[in-house]
Scaffold this active site. Structure first.
Site, PDB file in Angstrom:
ATOM      1  N   GLU A 131       0.828  -1.207   0.000  1.00 16.87           N
ATOM      2  CA  GLU A 131       0.000   0.000   0.000  1.00 16.87           C
ATOM      3  C   GLU A 131       0.865   1.261   0.000  1.00 16.87           C
ATOM      4  OE1 GLU A 131      -3.121   0.007   2.906  1.00 16.87           O
ATOM      5  OE2 GLU A 131      -3.487   2.150   2.704  1.00 16.87           O
TER       6      GLU A 131
ATOM      7  N   GLU B 226     -10.841  -7.695   4.906  1.00 13.47           N
ATOM      8  CA  GLU B 226     -10.190  -7.699   6.210  1.00 13.47           C
ATOM      9  C   GLU B 226     -11.016  -8.304   7.352  1.00 13.47           C
ATOM     10  OE1 GLU B 226      -7.636  -3.767   6.520  1.00 13.47           O
ATOM     11  OE2 GLU B 226      -9.553  -3.387   5.560  1.00 13.47           O
TER      12      GLU B 226
ATOM     13  N   ARG C  57      -7.514   2.843  14.110  1.00 12.26           N
ATOM     14  CA  ARG C  57      -8.421   1.706  13.891  1.00 12.26           C
ATOM     15  C   ARG C  57      -8.376   0.743  15.079  1.00 12.26           C
ATOM     16  NH1 ARG C  57     -11.645  -0.715  10.001  1.00 12.26           N
ATOM     17  NH2 ARG C  57     -11.357   0.986   8.525  1.00 12.26           N
TER      18      ARG C  57
END
Ligand SMILES: Cc1cc2nc3c(=O)[nH]c(=O)nc-3n(C[C@H](O)[C@H](O)[C@H](O)COP(=O)(O)OP(=O)(O)OC[C@H]3O[C@@H](n4cnc5c(N)ncnc54)[C@H](O)[C@@H]3O)c2cc1C
Ligand code: FES
Ligand code: FES
Length: 1374
Positions: A847, A1306, A925
């Site tokens: 990423e 995910e 997160r």
């Protein structure tokens, strides 16, 4: 054929080479310049352009490079087919061999081989990078055995890894070749799976479980296989001498064909390296930079390959392969009386778990002995059995017994330089002799031993009195050793309890290890020596009783400790809701459609970045990286490197025309280490609030590195080999500075990045006051390596004009690559095009961290104005690209007697590394998932980013969520344990309900977790299982079973709001074909397939008319990374919009000609001058959470799931088996159930690796010690749960994403925590046997070491750990 004794120069090492003749896919290859250092893999890929065979590790550990070799054996007149790792096979070893690669057995254009077709149609290929290797392992098996059993299939895959699929679909596809056939093979399955649960009600009538129809498969006809080349057969038969010489740049390969010649050559070249399978030497050359100028290859000398049955045993020539040895021993066991074969059985037991088949097919028994590795699996057996070795040189031979005098030190033996090992005699056992061998390793399949042992005892006939005893251990010293003192203390004793006591205390005394010993795990290794002896003790006790000797009976509760591990054949069920019958057959949305590249992936035709043919003037780049975690660079000397062959130039920061500052969000990194102002960072913490004082102290400008692997520069050369050799020759002098490596060190030094994040809701103080109990605890969660099978790669091609550059990159983030390359080159972004065809896996690892390589390669290409390529080696990739953040969580929980949690105060510390990268979002997160799925009125969560001298950690599937939730599940399990209540009851009691609010004030709508929970309980037969487990645990002392059911709630959206956007571009051509482009990249997750399904529905045309070629920055600009599980949602909506525009434009032509075809409407529109190209754009509405006010929506919606897992642990070794897992996952209305189930299973297996297996080891100085599949273990085929059920929740609503689907990439990963807590449950049962109750700390992963150490018992007590602080450990918990 050139003789060995006369050459032009008078010596074998003179100039000139023989012709190397071999066949590849039936084509004859005559190589006149065979290089002894070149592997078959390089030859195939670079010289022959056969890129189907992949490079995943270069160390025999992943199987991506598997090919089949076939040889005609003149003495048996038989053909031998065997799978090998092309990455280790020297091309010089292939004279008169037929090589079959994945391209040789079938192709999409020509004809698919059934193996290729079945793996693809069974959904066993996601990114596809592992697929050719898996295909070839299966193919080789079928060439030897056209009707294999499932056990054969499983054995064939011991040497293959897949990081995407979770293995289940591969096994299921190949089950159709086996005699078992199973529910899905043989005759093919009909309208259901025989393994699926019975349909219980009318309501279930629209549920289905088969994801493919085996009846559609082309039949497998073994008679149709490619034949062995007749010319090769003739050449082999005509061959008179096998003596050969091949000369390369640095080494000469000498292949004598007689023993005399071999011994003479060894006499003349005592330093020559003997090479048979090259599985040891190949690693030394590749990874330890060893150069062996003279290589002696004795594989074809008859005396070294002979097997002779003698009076005393079986003699194996030293070059016999392990597979051959295994076959001979199996035959002997089947025919000889059992008492004679105890040693053979012990060898076979070790061979069962020895590497993978590809290695065993080439590795020689002599190679294993002569490597003299302290963790050799065979040497302990040979030593315990007293095997005889024949050593030989030109002047004669001698026979020695294999004992500890044979090994003179680490990897040293008594052999003289001119001597070689001729053979080994493995003796028959005696009537009163018993032999066992045990191997304990972190992973069962293809792993090196932690401790490996063999034990042999001989009794006085008819008694239990010990006459002879040999206990041999590997992994406990620099060599294989005998526990001689213990053995002598036990001689003459009776085999009973007293002997056991003496043995254990004596072994604890004798088998000691220095607390700093390499490999670490000191307490565990010491305990294993005792535990394994205990297993032997019980086994022998049983055997003595069977022989009628009067010894005490083994209690039934101890019997399971004597069982040899065996993997049961897995079975599985997949359940999903079928689309309504009335829906058009052409509408593929909701149907289990195969990944559109799967067939190409299975044939090797799918093109990955490194498969792009070399440009004419292309160069290769190798990185120069720091070997110190924190240091000033005093000097860099490139003079030696620049003199090496092929080197073009070195590249450093000064070569950057633009900016050296880089980074995905903050520019806090450099492309190359650079002169910078050094500053001192001071901070101070007081009370609850953290206050920071930063003091800048100016030092003279210095070149500083802040982690091992920090990129300092690069070397560019004509070939990969030359570039890599030169990079290693760059000399760097450092002035070392004190590094910060671990989270604990960072906390002590208050070394944090800003900001510190907090989410708070309710009144914490009041909550704790209300609580009946308060629990405080902590846990550490280790990091994880992405281990995508395809490592990072960039090919940068400068264009002729205007500073343009084209880059082919394996990245999830085309736009980020484009902008950072443009920044480094100092050109506008419109001059840089980044193209991504497909990736061999990403998982978050591609990423942001891909840009560190891409920018370096682009700078070099720009400097030289020539194409430059670099594909990282696996060890480099692991070293420099970072992984999942290790986390440390500390909590205080208040709860009521009922189990209801009323207050939670939790702090998370992540090991961020030397730059920010995406770490703040990852930490956020974790905080967003700190309560997992539980409703808690009063909560405070805080998150700290620890600044350390490790490689920057980054995104990884789950993105901090799994770490956040694991801590939550830990405290809730502890709450249950404290209250003595079943954990599932406490979990259920605390579960959210519809309409409740999260700590960040997001109301839960369309909440389905309770339904997932109930379905999981019933599908797993939870209560029945619990009762059976309790009974099992009462009946078994040394194996325990455990059970856990765990929920997950995963927020869907990028937490950075601006990223929640996507674009798509759709062109319709005049023939009606459609080219679709969108912002997402394909990394195996099936995004392109889903997008085509979406476009097909909206355009109303079959998927076959739509094509996606690649992702590129010049078609769809400003894309977000393909990440956060949101790519189908975002890009799907953009594709939908673009297609809707086109449908609207075509509408008039459809109305005008309602009976016309799609092509008619398109051509009519074209002639009417209608724009047949449209773009679509989508942004997720109503997002925007604000940490300061704890308001605004953080997520678009949530994905839910529940898993229940059962495990069995071996309390004596810490090994565990995954017996069963049931998953119920809410993926909304699935766009493609096959792909979604693939994502669920793949994510689950990755989570299983995270929580139970995968361990990164770092030295206290910050050096990553685990840099390849040899030392870092991802789950293998054998790790999948024996029973695996995946059910997609039916009628699951979602009004927030495309066609009511949900994100799936995910969310399921965390469900593997059910395995972690099942293990913890089993450990609790074991501890209860020792009278220990209550919560205990178990850090993640629940490795065999941690499991064993937590199962406290009489053996662990004898091996207490050394006092912390009194020694420097080999590795530290970072
Ligand atoms: C992926 C992988 C997994 C592995 N797993 C295991 C495992 O589970 N257990 C384990 O014990 N090992 C394991 N190994 C190590 C290795 O495979 C074995 O040691 C193997 O038996 C070596 O045999 P070889 O023929 O390939 O040796 P080579 O690499 O060809 O040679 C190894 C050494 O032996 C010497 N040698 C070979 N033959 C003779 C001879 N006749 N006389 C004198 N010296 C000789 C060579 O000079 C060299 O130093 C593994 C290796 C790999 C790459
Ligand atoms: S590349 Fe050969 S085994 Fe991994
Ligand atoms: S499909 Fe196996 S590694 Fe990707």
């Amino acid at each position: 054929m050139r003789g060995m004794n006369v050459t032009e120069t008078g010596s074998e090492t003179g100039s000139g080479s023989d012709e190397l003749i071999f066949f590849v896919n039936g084509k004859k290859i005559v190589e006149r310049n065979a290089d002894p250092e070149m592997t078959l893999l390089t030859y195939l890929r670079r010289k022959l352009g056969l890129t189907g065979t992949k490079l995943g590790c270069a160390e025999g550990g992943c199987g991506a490079c598997t090919v089949m070799l076939s040889r005609y054996q003149t003495h048996t007149q038989q053909l031998l087919h065997f799978a090998v790792n092309a990455c280790l096979a020297p091309v010089c070893s292939l004279h008169l061999v037929a090589v079959t690669t994945v391209e040789g057995i079938g192709s999409v254009a020509r004809k698919l081989h059934p193996v290729q077709e079945r793996i693809a149609r069974a959904h066993g290929s996601q990114c596809g990078f592992c697929t050719p290797g898996i295909v070839m392992s299966m193919y080789a098996l079928l060439r030897n055995n056209a009707t294999p059993k499932m056990a054969d299939v499983e054995e064939a895959f011991h040497g293959n890894l897949c990081r995407c699929t979770g293995y289940r679909p591969i096994l299921e596809g190949f089950k159709t070749f086996t005699v078992e056939g199973g529910c899905c093979g043989g005759e093919g399955r009909k309208n259901g799976c025989c393994m699926a649960s019975e349909k219980s009600s009318e309501e279930d009538a629209d549920e289905a479980s088969p994801l493919f129809n085996a009846a559609d498969f082309a039949p497998f006809d073994p008679t149709q296989e490619v034949i062995f080349p007749p010319e090769l057969m003739s050449l082999t038969k005509a061959q008179k001498s096998a003596s050969l010489r091949f000369r390369g740049d640095r080494a000469v390969w000498l292949q004598p064909d007689s023993l005399d010649e071999f011994l003479r050559l060894k006499w003349e070249h005592p330093d020559a390296r003997v090479v048979v399978g090259n599985t040891e030497v190949g690693i030394e050359v590749k990874f330890k930079n060893m150069v062996y100028p003279v290589i002696l290859a004795p594989a074809f000398i008859p005396e070294l390959n002979t097997v002779t049955h003698t009076e005393g045993g079986i003699v194996f020539g030293a070059a016999c392969t392990l597979s051959h040895m295994g076959a001979v021993l199996k035959q002997a066991v089947a025919t000889l009386p059992p008492h004679q074969t105890e040693v053979f059985l012990a060898v076979l037991e070790q061979l069962r778990w020895f590497a993978g088949l590809q290695i065993r097919n080439v590795a020689a028994v002599g190679g294993n002995i002569m490597t003299a590795s302290p963790i050799s699996d065979l040497n302990p057996v040979f030593m315990a059995a007293g095997c005889k070795l024949t050593l030989i040189d030109k002047d004669g031979s001698r026979v020695v017994q294999m004992d500890d005098a044979f090994f003179t030190g680490y990897r040293r033996t008594i052999l003289r330089p001119q001597e070689v090992l001729l053979s080994i005699e493995i003796p028959y056992s005696k009537k009163t002799q018993f032999v066992s061998a045990f191997k304990q390793s972190p992973r069962r399949e293809d792993d090196i031993s932690t401790v490996t042992t063999a034990m042999s005892v001989t009794f006085t006939p008819q008694t239990d009195i010990v006459e002879d005893l040999r206990l041999s251990y590997g992994g406990m010293a620099p060599t294989t050793v005998l526990a001689k003192k213990t053995a002598s203390r036990l001689l003459g004793r009776r085999w009973g309890e007293e002997l056991l006591q003496v043995a254990c205390s004596s072994l604890a005394e004798e088998m000691t290890l220095d607390p700093s010993v390499p490999g670490g795990m000191v307490t565990y290794r010491r305990t294993l020596t005792l535990s394994l002896f205990y297993k032997f003790y019980l086994t022998v006790l049983q055997k003595l009783r069977e022989q009628g000797v009067n010894v005490e009976e083994v209690g039934s509760d101890c019997l399971s400790a004597t069982e040899i591990y065996h993997q049961e054949t897995p079975s599985s069920v997949q359940v999903y809701q079928v689309v309504p019958k009335e829906r058009s057959q052409e509408d593929m949305v909701g149907r289990p459609m195969m990944h559109l590249s799967a067939l190409k992936q299975a044939t090797g035709e799918a093109v990955y970045c490194d498969d792009i043919p070399l440009y004419e003037n292309e160069l290769y780049l190798a990185l120069v990286t720091s070997t110190k975690a924190h240091a000033n660079i005093l000097s860099i000397d490139t003079s030696a490197a620049e003199c090496l062959p092929g080197v073009v130039c070195c590249v450093f920061a000064d070569d950057i025309p633009g900016s050296n500052a880089t980074g995905p969000i903050e520019y806090d990194e450099t492309v190359f280490a650079h002169h910078q102002v050094c500053f001192l960072f001071l901070s101070d913490q007081s009370g609850d609030s953290v206050r920071f004082m930063t003091m800048l102290m100016m030092f003279p400008s210095c070149l500083q590195v802040t982690c091992v692997g920090h990129i300092i520069g690069a070397v560019v050369a004509d070939t990969q080999l030359h570039a890599q050799r030169a990079a290693k020759a760059v000399r760097i002098q450092y002035e070392e500075l004190q590094p910060i490596i671990t989270i604990q060190e960072a906390i002590a030094a208050q070394s944090f990045y800003q900001p510190i994040r907090t989410i708070e809701m309710g009144d914490l103080e009041a909550g704790f006051k209300q609580a009946d109990h308060i629990l405080e605890g902590e846990m550490h969660i280790g990091g994880q390596e992405h281990f995508y099978l395809e490592t990072n790669i960039t090919l940068a091609v400068p264009q002729e004009e205007d500073g343009e550059m084209e880059l082919f990159v394996s990245t999830q983030s085309a736009t980020k690559t484009q902008s950072l390359v443009a920044k480094a080159l100092g050109v506008p972004a419109n001059r840089v095009v980044v193209r991504v065809k497909r990736m061999g896996g990403g998982f978050g690892g591609k990423e942001s961290r891909t840009t560190i390589l891409s920018t370096v390669v682009a700078v070099a290409a720009n400097k030289l104005k020539r194409p430059v390529r670099c594909m990282l080696d696996r060890d480099e990739d692991m070293l420099i690209t970072g992984g999942r953040h290790p986390f440390y969580g500390k909590y205080k929980v208040g709860f009521l007697n009922s189990g209801k949690v009323v207050a939670l105060d939790v702090s998370y510390y992540s090991n961020t590394g030397n730059s920010m990268d995406l770490s703040l979002s990852v930490l956020e997160r974790a905080l967003f998932h700190m309560e997992n799925s539980y409703s808690i009125a009063n909560v405070r969560g805080r998150g700290f980013l620890c600044r350390t001298n490790l490689t920057s950690n980054t995104a990884f599937r789950g993105f901090g969520g799994p770490q956040g939730m694991l801590v939550a599940e830990n405290w809730i399990a502890d709450v249950a344990q404290i209250l003595g209540r079943p954990a599932e009851e406490v979990r259920r009691l605390n579960l959210y309900v519809e309409g409740e609010s999260t700590p960040y004030n997001q109301i839960l709508h369309q909440f389905t977790l309770d339904r997932c929970w109930d379905e999981c309980l019933s599908r797993s037969r939870y209560q029945e299982r619990r009762a059976a487990i309790d009974l099992y645990n009462r009946k078994n002392r040394w194996t325990k079973r455990g059970l856990a059911i765990v929920p997950t709630k995963f927020g869907i959206s990028f937490t950075a709001v601006f990223l929640n956007q996507a674009g798509a571009l759709v062109h319709i051509y005049t023939d009606g074909s459609v080219l679709l482009t969108h912002g997402g990249t394909e990394m195996g997750q099936g995004l392109h397939t889903k997008m085509i399904q979406v476009a097909s529905r909206v355009l109303g045309i079959p998927c076959s008319k739509i094509h996606i070629s690649e992702t590129s920055t010049n078609t769809v600009p400003n894309t977000s990374a393909t990440a956060a599980s949101a790519s189908s949602d975002l890009n799907g909506a953009a594709v939908q919009k673009a297609c809707e525009i086109l449908v609207k434009r075509l509408e008039p032509y459809k109305t005008k000609n309602p009976k016309g075809s799609w092509e008619d409407w398109v051509i009519a529109a074209y002639f009417d001058r209608v724009n047949l190209s449209a773009n679509g754009f989508y942004k997720t509405p109503d997002l925007g959470y604000d940490f300061d006010t704890n308001s605004g929506r953080a997520f678009n919606y949530f994905s839910y799931g529940v898993a229940c897992s059962e495990v069995e642990i071996d309390c004596l070794t810490g090994a565990h088996k995954n017996l069963s897992t049931t998953i119920v996952m809410d993926v909304g209305h699935s766009l493609n159930p096959a792909i979604d189930i693939g994502q669920v299973e793949g994510a689950f297996m990755q989570g299983l690796g995270l929580f139970t297996l995968e361990e990164l080891h770092y030295s206290p100085q910050g050096v990553l010690l685990t840099r390849g599949p040899g030392s870092y273990k991802i789950p293998a085929f054998g790790d999948i749960p024996t029973q695996l059920t995946v059910s997609l929740l039916r009628d699951a609503p979602n009004d927030k994403a495309i066609f009511a689907s949900k994100a799936v990439g995910e969310p399921p990963l965390f469900l593997a925590a059910s395995v972690f807590f099942a293990i913890k449950d089993a450990i609790s049962a074991a501890r209860a046997e020792s009278g220990i109750s209550g919560p205990f700390r178990l850090d993640s992963p629940a490795s065999a070491e941690r499991i064993r150490n937590a199962c406290s018992d009489q053996f662990t007590k004898l091996c207490p750990p050394a006092e912390p602080g009194t020694f420097t450990p080999w590795s530290v918990q970072v």
